[in-house]
Design a protein around this motif. Structure first.
Motif, PDB file in Angstrom:
ATOM      1  N   ASN A   1       0.971  -1.300   0.049  1.00  0.00           N
ATOM      2  CA  ASN A   1       0.085   0.100  -0.073  1.00  0.00           C
ATOM      3  C   ASN A   1       0.723   1.113   0.031  1.00  0.00           C
ATOM      4  N   PHE A   2       0.247   2.354  -0.771  1.00  0.00           N
ATOM      5  CA  PHE A   2       1.123   3.553  -0.497  1.00  0.00           C
ATOM      6  C   PHE A   2      -0.007   4.684  -0.368  1.00  0.00           C
ATOM      7  N   THR A   3       0.349   5.998   0.091  1.00  0.00           N
ATOM      8  CA  THR A   3      -0.366   7.189   0.273  1.00  0.00           C
ATOM      9  C   THR A   3       0.471   8.223   0.023  1.00  0.00           C
ATOM     10  N   ILE A   4       0.197   9.119  -1.027  1.00  0.00           N
ATOM     11  CA  ILE A   4       0.870  10.163  -1.281  1.00  0.00           C
ATOM     12  C   ILE A   4      -0.306  11.570  -1.697  1.00  0.00           C
ATOM     13  N   LYS A   5       0.359  12.625  -1.428  1.00  0.00           N
ATOM     14  CA  LYS A   5      -0.454  13.737  -1.643  1.00  0.00           C
ATOM     15  C   LYS A   5       0.001  14.514  -3.124  1.00  0.00           C
ATOM     16  N   VAL A   6      -1.132  14.274  -4.106  1.00  0.00           N
ATOM     17  CA  VAL A   6      -1.072  14.936  -5.438  1.00  0.00           C
ATOM     18  C   VAL A   6      -2.243  15.424  -5.776  1.00  0.00           C
ATOM     19  N   GLN A   7      -2.199  16.016  -6.877  1.00  0.00           N
ATOM     20  CA  GLN A   7      -3.796  16.326  -7.560  1.00  0.00           C
ATOM     21  C   GLN A   7      -4.210  15.274  -8.249  1.00  0.00           C
ATOM     22  N   GLU A   8      -5.454  14.820  -8.275  1.00  0.00           N
ATOM     23  CA  GLU A   8      -6.090  13.881  -8.795  1.00  0.00           C
ATOM     24  C   GLU A   8      -5.793  13.950 -10.429  1.00  0.00           C
ATOM     25  N   GLY A   9      -5.374  13.035 -10.884  1.00  0.00           N
ATOM     26  CA  GLY A   9      -5.136  13.011 -12.325  1.00  0.00           C
ATOM     27  C   GLY A   9      -3.461  13.309 -12.674  1.00  0.00           C
ATOM     28  N   ALA A  10      -2.893  13.517 -11.643  1.00  0.00           N
ATOM     29  CA  ALA A  10      -1.343  13.735 -11.925  1.00  0.00           C
ATOM     30  C   ALA A  10      -0.622  12.353 -12.138  1.00  0.00           C
ATOM     31  N   ILE A  11       0.245  12.334 -13.181  1.00  0.00           N
ATOM     32  CA  ILE A  11       0.968  11.189 -13.489  1.00  0.00           C
ATOM     33  C   ILE A  11       1.790  10.813 -12.287  1.00  0.00           C
ATOM     34  N   LEU A  12       1.535   9.516 -11.879  1.00  0.00           N
ATOM     35  CA  LEU A  12       2.465   8.874 -10.939  1.00  0.00           C
ATOM     36  C   LEU A  12       3.473   7.941 -11.638  1.00  0.00           C
ATOM     37  N   VAL A  13       4.579   7.763 -11.372  1.00  0.00           N
ATOM     38  CA  VAL A  13       5.899   7.000 -11.677  1.00  0.00           C
ATOM     39  C   VAL A  13       5.959   5.684 -10.900  1.00  0.00           C
ATOM     40  N   PHE A  14       5.779   4.353 -11.229  1.00  0.00           N
ATOM     41  CA  PHE A  14       5.851   3.382 -10.320  1.00  0.00           C
ATOM     42  C   PHE A  14       7.330   2.702 -10.812  1.00  0.00           C
ATOM     43  N   THR A  15       8.330   2.523  -9.759  1.00  0.00           N
ATOM     44  CA  THR A  15       9.419   1.626 -10.176  1.00  0.00           C
ATOM     45  C   THR A  15       9.916   0.880  -9.065  1.00  0.00           C
ATOM     46  N   TYR A  16      10.472  -0.686  -9.757  1.00  0.00           N
ATOM     47  CA  TYR A  16      10.954  -1.529  -8.833  1.00  0.00           C
ATOM     48  C   TYR A  16      11.954  -2.355  -9.449  1.00  0.00           C
ATOM     49  N   ILE A  17      13.011  -2.890  -9.095  1.00  0.00           N
ATOM     50  CA  ILE A  17      14.080  -3.437  -9.484  1.00  0.00           C
ATOM     51  C   ILE A  17      13.344  -4.832 -10.172  1.00  0.00           C
ATOM     52  N   GLY A  18      13.500  -5.281 -11.409  1.00  0.00           N
ATOM     53  CA  GLY A  18      12.982  -6.390 -11.705  1.00  0.00           C
ATOM     54  C   GLY A  18      11.701  -6.046 -12.680  1.00  0.00           C
ATOM     55  N   TYR A  19      11.222  -4.760 -12.781  1.00  0.00           N
ATOM     56  CA  TYR A  19       9.706  -4.572 -13.249  1.00  0.00           C
ATOM     57  C   TYR A  19       9.830  -3.583 -14.046  1.00  0.00           C
ATOM     58  N   GLN A  20       9.024  -3.548 -15.082  1.00  0.00           N
ATOM     59  CA  GLN A  20       8.948  -2.183 -15.909  1.00  0.00           C
ATOM     60  C   GLN A  20       8.271  -0.955 -15.428  1.00  0.00           C
ATOM     61  N   THR A  21       9.003   0.040 -15.560  1.00  0.00           N
ATOM     62  CA  THR A  21       8.312   1.434 -14.906  1.00  0.00           C
ATOM     63  C   THR A  21       6.892   1.472 -15.422  1.00  0.00           C
ATOM     64  N   ALA A  22       6.139   2.004 -14.751  1.00  0.00           N
ATOM     65  CA  ALA A  22       4.518   2.182 -15.020  1.00  0.00           C
ATOM     66  C   ALA A  22       4.338   3.596 -14.820  1.00  0.00           C
ATOM     67  N   GLU A  23       3.539   4.272 -15.494  1.00  0.00           N
ATOM     68  CA  GLU A  23       3.117   5.760 -15.243  1.00  0.00           C
ATOM     69  C   GLU A  23       1.733   5.656 -15.499  1.00  0.00           C
ATOM     70  N   VAL A  24       0.921   6.039 -14.353  1.00  0.00           N
ATOM     71  CA  VAL A  24      -0.502   5.956 -14.231  1.00  0.00           C
ATOM     72  C   VAL A  24      -0.907   7.177 -13.723  1.00  0.00           C
ATOM     73  N   PRO A  25      -2.091   7.743 -14.166  1.00  0.00           N
ATOM     74  CA  PRO A  25      -3.019   8.989 -13.716  1.00  0.00           C
ATOM     75  C   PRO A  25      -3.270   8.694 -12.290  1.00  0.00           C
ATOM     76  N   ALA A  26      -3.253   9.440 -11.231  1.00  0.00           N
ATOM     77  CA  ALA A  26      -3.576   9.230  -9.986  1.00  0.00           C
ATOM     78  C   ALA A  26      -5.108   9.319  -9.816  1.00  0.00           C
ATOM     79  N   LYS A  27      -5.563   8.440  -8.992  1.00  0.00           N
ATOM     80  CA  LYS A  27      -6.917   8.506  -8.509  1.00  0.00           C
ATOM     81  C   LYS A  27      -7.183   7.783  -7.445  1.00  0.00           C
ATOM     82  N   GLN A  28      -8.227   7.630  -6.639  1.00  0.00           N
ATOM     83  CA  GLN A  28      -8.458   7.123  -5.440  1.00  0.00           C
ATOM     84  C   GLN A  28      -8.695   5.790  -5.622  1.00  0.00           C
ATOM     85  N   GLY A  29      -8.083   4.935  -4.766  1.00  0.00           N
ATOM     86  CA  GLY A  29      -8.140   3.368  -4.785  1.00  0.00           C
ATOM     87  C   GLY A  29      -7.526   2.808  -5.843  1.00  0.00           C
TER      88      GLY A  29
END
Length: 168
Positions: free
Chosen positions: A59-87
């Protein structure tokens, strides 16, 4: 007239400060393709230094505007860019090519680019060319400063040197 100017200026400043703090707390989960949670994945707002990491349950919690682009990274996984939304429920895809860039030491795992010390690399193909069925014995003489000894059993089981993770 002077009071009207002050009132108007106060209204404008209040409106601007409200817009600036219009960020909401976005909560979500990061999982892999099997649906298992990913612990310690980095979640960053694109183009900023605003970020966090996932907890033990992914789980994660981050303060951003809804719709802002979030970048998810982790070793061994492809980087994912997803628009922010609740849940949010973000699924990260394995990236087998990146695993060549990972260095496993006796106490941690790091990306090759982040490593600051000397490392020794032994190719599995080189070890396979030897007529040795014990991988620990096949490492003998291939890593500088690493001595592998037998424990005295007739089977010749090897003893792992200190500060080296041995798997049998």
């Amino acid at each position: 007239m002077e009071k009207l100017k002050k009132l108007f200026l106060s209204f404008v400043l209040l409106s601007v400060s409200t817009i600036m703090y219009a960020q909401t707390e976005i909560k979500g989960t990061v999982v892999d393709a099997k649906g298992e949670t990913i612990i310690g994945a980095t979640v960053m707002e694109k183009g900023t230094s605003n970020g966090t990491i996932t907890d033990f349950d992914g789980n994660f919690t981050i303060k951003v505007q809804e719709g802002a682009i979030l970048v998810f990274t982790y070793i061994g996984y492809q980087t994912a860019e997803v628009p922010a939304k609740q849940g949010m429920n973000v699924t990260m895809v394995d990236d087998a090519e990146v695993l060549q860039e990972v260095v496993v030491t006796g106490y941690t795992t790091q990306r090759k680019a982040d490593l600051t010390g000397a490392i020794s690399t032994v190719s599995v193909d080189e070890m396979a060319k030897q007529n040795e069925n014990n991988p620990m014995k096949a490492l003998q003489g291939r890593v500088p400063g690493m001595n592998i000894t037998a424990d005295g059993n007739p089977s010749g089981a090897t003893v792992c040197p200190p500060r080296l993770v041995c798997m049998s």
